[in-house]
Write an enzyme that holds these catalytic residues in place. Structure first.
Site, PDB file in Angstrom:
ATOM      1  N   TYR A   1       7.989 -33.376  15.811  1.00 47.16           N
ATOM      2  CA  TYR A   1       7.984 -34.783  15.404  1.00 47.16           C
ATOM      3  C   TYR A   1       6.940 -35.390  16.316  1.00 47.16           C
ATOM      4  CZ  TYR A   1      11.885 -34.643  12.167  1.00 47.16           C
ATOM      5  OH  TYR A   1      12.680 -34.389  11.083  1.00 47.16           O
TER       6      TYR A   1
ATOM      7  N   HIS B   1      12.804 -32.330   2.494  1.00 46.39           N
ATOM      8  CA  HIS B   1      13.742 -32.509   3.604  1.00 46.39           C
ATOM      9  C   HIS B   1      15.194 -32.415   3.113  1.00 46.39           C
ATOM     10  CE1 HIS B   1      13.265 -33.805   7.882  1.00 46.39           C
ATOM     11  NE2 HIS B   1      14.546 -34.074   7.789  1.00 46.39           N
TER      12      HIS B   1
ATOM     13  N   PRO C   1      13.910 -25.841  10.576  1.00 44.38           N
ATOM     14  CA  PRO C   1      14.150 -26.636  11.783  1.00 44.38           C
ATOM     15  C   PRO C   1      15.227 -27.664  11.480  1.00 44.38           C
ATOM     16  CG  PRO C   1      12.132 -27.368  10.692  1.00 44.38           C
ATOM     17  CD  PRO C   1      12.634 -26.184   9.919  1.00 44.38           C
TER      18      PRO C   1
ATOM     19  N   GLN D   1       8.803 -26.928  15.727  1.00 41.92           N
ATOM     20  CA  GLN D   1       8.618 -28.051  14.785  1.00 41.92           C
ATOM     21  C   GLN D   1       8.358 -29.332  15.564  1.00 41.92           C
ATOM     22  OE1 GLN D   1      11.444 -30.581  14.138  1.00 41.92           O
ATOM     23  NE2 GLN D   1       9.823 -31.784  13.182  1.00 41.92           N
TER      24      GLN D   1
HETATM   25  C1  LIG Z   1      21.244 -31.966   9.620  1.00 42.16           C
HETATM   26  C2  LIG Z   1      19.793 -31.741   9.292  1.00 42.16           C
HETATM   27  C3  LIG Z   1      18.855 -31.982  10.284  1.00 42.16           C
HETATM   28  C4  LIG Z   1      17.513 -31.729  10.023  1.00 42.16           C
HETATM   29  N1  LIG Z   1      16.615 -31.899  11.037  1.00 42.16           N
HETATM   30  C5  LIG Z   1      15.313 -31.603  10.815  1.00 42.16           C
HETATM   31  C6  LIG Z   1      14.396 -31.694  11.874  1.00 42.16           C
HETATM   32  O1  LIG Z   1      14.736 -32.020  12.988  1.00 42.16           O
HETATM   33  N2  LIG Z   1      13.095 -31.387  11.603  1.00 42.16           N
HETATM   34  C7  LIG Z   1      12.665 -31.021  10.345  1.00 42.16           C
HETATM   35  O2  LIG Z   1      11.490 -30.768  10.136  1.00 42.16           O
HETATM   36  N3  LIG Z   1      13.549 -30.906   9.331  1.00 42.16           N
HETATM   37  C8  LIG Z   1      14.855 -31.196   9.546  1.00 42.16           C
HETATM   38  N4  LIG Z   1      15.745 -31.049   8.524  1.00 42.16           N
HETATM   39  C9  LIG Z   1      15.270 -30.590   7.189  1.00 42.16           C
HETATM   40  C10 LIG Z   1      15.305 -29.060   7.087  1.00 42.16           C
HETATM   41  O3  LIG Z   1      14.334 -28.477   7.901  1.00 42.16           O
HETATM   42  C11 LIG Z   1      15.062 -28.585   5.653  1.00 42.16           C
HETATM   43  O4  LIG Z   1      13.865 -29.153   5.177  1.00 42.16           O
HETATM   44  C12 LIG Z   1      16.185 -28.922   4.682  1.00 42.16           C
HETATM   45  O5  LIG Z   1      17.446 -28.803   5.289  1.00 42.16           O
HETATM   46  C13 LIG Z   1      16.097 -27.965   3.500  1.00 42.16           C
HETATM   47  O6  LIG Z   1      17.027 -28.252   2.543  1.00 42.16           O
HETATM   48  P1  LIG Z   1      18.430 -27.490   2.359  1.00 42.16           P
HETATM   49  O7  LIG Z   1      19.341 -28.097   3.395  1.00 42.16           O
HETATM   50  O8  LIG Z   1      18.803 -27.825   0.970  1.00 42.16           O
HETATM   51  O9  LIG Z   1      18.184 -26.009   2.595  1.00 42.16           O
HETATM   52  C14 LIG Z   1      17.109 -31.280   8.747  1.00 42.16           C
HETATM   53  C15 LIG Z   1      18.055 -31.044   7.764  1.00 42.16           C
HETATM   54  C16 LIG Z   1      19.393 -31.258   8.020  1.00 42.16           C
HETATM   55  C17 LIG Z   1      20.395 -30.950   6.944  1.00 42.16           C
HETATM   56  O1  LIG Z   2      18.404 -35.731  10.092  1.00 46.61           O
HETATM   57  C1  LIG Z   2      17.319 -35.271   9.758  1.00 46.61           C
HETATM   58  O2  LIG Z   2      17.076 -34.952   8.587  1.00 46.61           O
HETATM   59  C2  LIG Z   2      16.268 -35.112  10.739  1.00 46.61           C
HETATM   60  O3  LIG Z   2      15.241 -34.601  10.398  1.00 46.61           O
HETATM   61  C3  LIG Z   2      16.413 -35.569  12.102  1.00 46.61           C
HETATM   62  C4  LIG Z   2      15.490 -36.462  12.629  1.00 46.61           C
HETATM   63  C5  LIG Z   2      15.634 -36.936  13.920  1.00 46.61           C
HETATM   64  C6  LIG Z   2      16.694 -36.502  14.669  1.00 46.61           C
HETATM   65  C7  LIG Z   2      17.605 -35.552  14.137  1.00 46.61           C
HETATM   66  C8  LIG Z   2      17.463 -35.085  12.861  1.00 46.61           C
END
Ligand SMILES: Cc1cc2nc3c(=O)[nH]c(=O)nc-3n(C[C@H](O)[C@H](O)[C@H](O)COP(=O)(O)O)c2cc1C
Ligand SMILES: O=C(O)C(=O)c1ccccc1
Length: 423
Positions: A148, A312, A95, A146
């Site tokens: 929040y 994350h 996600p 997913q």
């Molecule tokens: C730009 C960005 C936004 C993300 N937004 C979310 C999110 O909205 N919800 C969530 O559960 N994880 C979020 N994540 C974490 C990812 O789901 C994931 O755990 C993480 O990117 C895994 O690591 P990797 O980028 O090394 O593959 C985000 C990651 C990135 C890079």
């Molecule tokens: O940026 C992030 O890692 C993330 O999980 C997120 C949280 C709120 C809004 C957008 C992305």
């Protein structure tokens, strides 16, 4: 189910050179050139010094595959079973919020790519498309939602209801991001897309949020109201006045939604049955890093179906344990290993052999974060498809060459620690 070597032929059976590089180490550099710097840095960036991010990658490098020979690998298959369903590979789309900053088609492109390839798609609560729009793009594809976890129960219930009715089968509850980590790149760039409503579409399209917002539920009596004339008086021309007004209205609504999304901090283990009450499908917790938390999850039979071991992508706690090390610790617990939980993994996966390593340490499936976003930047739906196709071909080929016939048979015996990194 794919035939033997299908993913390899998908990549090799082409007569023209591929549109995008097949080398996973080139995607990030290409994306950096394609999108504005602030957008790129939001996705690339991580917490404070970046050490957690680097540790995630190093943890993969410090474990080496020891290939076995004379194993009849003609029947090799990357097929796996996750939460009782069969998939042709262990790849899952992580996600990721605000995908429009990588490509105008945003989450719709990603959802379509996943559906085309039979990869589970996970929609973030911080998306630039609504739950229903993403569901339409995902069509017949498998999709998960997913969460929040909002502060207001009525909104949580509404989101769960919308997601279930739109065909999302599994709920992923993210625990590690009830507020964003300290991210210097975004602070220096003054980059916060949500303030202008980007990534708030799930909330803005929610009927309960809309009603509460209109009723003044989010008005803080301690904040004096700034008059319209006062605001407009600061504009030097009519165009600027319109912009100020627009921004003021969106910022107010965005802040209301961000407040809703940032409230998992008030939640404890005792609150989890609430979600089960309103969610008929499977529930996974995302962001587990400690053995103790994994054991807590294992004790919650009837409420939880699995955990996603994740930090994350190094974006939250600076100096945190590498996610792969956390997976190894968690899988050393008999209680967790013998429990009903499905263990998934993310943070740091960049190649097919990384996937093998995570699976050797006990993961049943892996989520791909940033590489998927680089694919989105490179070519929207086609770019995301390309990245997933490369990763699964790379996985399939390395698996066969290492003498692993089937992923469910994999064990940590194929891994050795890199002596150099231990120095
Ligand atoms: C730009 C960005 C936004 C993300 N937004 C979310 C999110 O909205 N919800 C969530 O559960 N994880 C979020 N994540 C974490 C990812 O789901 C994931 O755990 C993480 O990117 C895994 O690591 P990797 O980028 O090394 O593959 C985000 C990651 C990135 C890079
Ligand atoms: O940026 C992030 O890692 C993330 O999980 C997120 C949280 C709120 C809004 C957008 C992305």
């Amino acid at each position: 189910m794919t035939e033997h070597g299908a993913f390899q032929t998908e990549i090799y059976g082409q007569f023209n050179p591929p549109r995008y590089p097949t080398d996973p180490t080139q995607w990030e550099a290409l994306a950096r050139r394609l999108v504005p710097n602030g957008n790129f840095m939001y996705v690339y960036g991580s917490a404070t010094t970046g050490q957690t991010y680097r540790n995630n990658l190093k943890a993969f490098k410090s474990r080496r595959i020891v290939p076995r020979m004379l194993v009849d690998a003609t029947t090799k298959s990357t097929a796996v079973e996750i939460l009782g369903k069969k998939y042709s590979s262990p790849l899952i789309c992580a996600p990721v919020g605000v995908q429009s900053i990588m490509h105008t088609e945003g989450e719709e492109a990603t959802a379509k790519a996943c559906a085309n390839l039979g990869i589970p798609y996970i929609l973030s609560t911080a998306s630039t498309r609504s739950i229903e729009q993403a569901a339409e793009a995902s069509g017949d594809g498998e999709r998960w939602y997913q969460l929040y976890w909002p502060r207001t129960d009525e909104i949580t219930i509404s989101l769960l209801d919308r997601a279930w009715k739109s065909g999302y089968t599994t709920l992923v509850v993210t625990l590690d991001t009830f507020q964003l980590g300290y991210r210097p790149a975004d602070l220096d760039n003054c980059y916060l897309p949500f303030i202008f409503g980007e990534g708030c579409q799930v909330g803005f399209s929610d009927p309960v949020f809309q009603r509460l917002y209109a009723e003044g539920y989010y008005n803080d009596p301690n904040v004096p109201k700034r008059g319209l004339l006062d605001l407009l008086g600061r504009a030097s021309n009519p165009f600027q006045a319109c912009k100020l007004l627009y921004n003021a209205l969106t910022i107010k609504k965005s802040l209301a939604w961000v407040t809703e999304m940032s409230n998992a901090k008030y939640r404890t283990w005792e609150d989890l049955p609430f979600l089960k009450k309103y969610w008929p499908g499977k529930i996974l917790l995302k962001g587990i890093q400690s053995v103790e938390d994994a054991k807590m999850a294992a004790s919650m039979t009837g409420v939880l179906d699995g955990i996603i071991v994740s930090n994350h992508g190094g974006r939250q706690v600076d100096g945190a344990i590498a996610s792969l090390d956390a997976l190894e610790n968690i899988m050393a617990s008999d209680m967790v290993r013998n429990s009903h939980l499905t263990i998934l993994f993310d943070s740091g996966i960049r190649t097919g052999s990384d996937i093998l390593k995570a699976m050797a340490l006990g993961a049943k499936g892996v989520l791909i974060g940033r590489p998927m976003m680089w694919g989105l930047a490179m070519g929207g739906e086609a770019g995301v498809e390309h990245v997933f196709k490369c990763l699964r071909a790379d996985l399939e080929i390395n698996m066969a060459l290492a003498g692993i016939k089937n992923l469910p048979d994999i064990s940590r015996d194929i891994l050795a620690l890199d002596p150099v990194s231990k120095l």
